[in-house]
Design an enzyme around this catalytic site. Structure first.
Site, PDB file in Angstrom:
ATOM      1  N   LEU A  59      40.028  31.791  41.954  1.00 52.19           N
ATOM      2  CA  LEU A  59      39.830  30.667  42.881  1.00 52.19           C
ATOM      3  C   LEU A  59      40.244  29.376  42.186  1.00 52.19           C
ATOM      4  CD1 LEU A  59      36.460  31.408  44.731  1.00 52.19           C
ATOM      5  CD2 LEU A  59      38.772  31.470  45.640  1.00 52.19           C
ATOM      6  N   HIS A  60      41.538  29.252  41.913  1.00 57.46           N
ATOM      7  CA  HIS A  60      42.078  28.073  41.250  1.00 57.46           C
ATOM      8  C   HIS A  60      43.157  27.453  42.119  1.00 57.46           C
ATOM      9  CE1 HIS A  60      39.831  28.892  37.638  1.00 57.46           C
ATOM     10  NE2 HIS A  60      40.163  30.164  37.795  1.00 57.46           N
ATOM     11  N   LEU A  61      43.210  26.148  42.134  1.00 61.44           N
ATOM     12  CA  LEU A  61      44.184  25.339  42.845  1.00 61.44           C
ATOM     13  C   LEU A  61      44.471  25.809  44.266  1.00 61.44           C
ATOM     14  CD1 LEU A  61      46.506  24.472  39.862  1.00 61.44           C
ATOM     15  CD2 LEU A  61      44.652  23.122  40.816  1.00 61.44           C
ATOM     16  N   THR A  80      45.233  34.531  40.405  1.00 63.40           N
ATOM     17  CA  THR A  80      44.809  33.276  39.781  1.00 63.40           C
ATOM     18  C   THR A  80      43.333  32.974  40.046  1.00 63.40           C
ATOM     19  OG1 THR A  80      45.489  31.933  41.672  1.00 63.40           O
ATOM     20  CG2 THR A  80      47.118  32.268  39.917  1.00 63.40           C
TER      21      THR A  80
END
Length: 87
Positions: A14-16, A12
Site C-alpha cells: 500500500l504505497h503511493l 508495492t
C-alpha cells in the site's frame, strides 16, 4: 461494525499509487473505514495514515467498516484489494 481479513497482493504493497486507489475507494462511503495491521489502526480515508502503516506485499490486514453502508463498503474494499489495487 463488519470486518474481514485480506492479504495484500500488490507488489508495492500500500504505497503511493495503490494507496491512492485504496483511499479513493474508501472515500466513496459514509461509514468509517479503517484497517488493522501489526497492532496499528489506520484510517483508510487518509493517504498519510495508509502510508504510515507501511503495508507490504504479503501482509494481511483486517478491514473494518462501521456505520451507514458498512457492508457495501467492506465488500468493495475487499474486492479492490483482492484485485491487486489496480485501476
Amino acid at each position: 461494525m463488519v470486518s474481514q481479513k485480506v492479504k495484500i497482493t500488490n507488489p508495492t504493497g500500500l504505497h503511493l499509487r495503490p494507496a491512492g486507489i485504496f483511499c479513493n475507494e474508501a472515500l466513496k462511503y459514509e461509514c468509517k473505514v479503517t484497517f488493522l495491521i501489526r497492532n496499528t489502526t489506520a484510517n483508510a480515508k487518509s493517504i498519510l495514515s495508509i502510508l504510515g502503516a507501511c503495508v507490504k506485499e504479503g501482509d494481511e490486514i483486517e478491514l473494518v467498516c462501521e456505520g451507514e453502508g458498512e457492508e457495501e463498503a467492506l465488500k468493495a474494499m475487499t474486492a479492490i484489494v483482492e484485485h491487486g489495487l489496480e485501476d
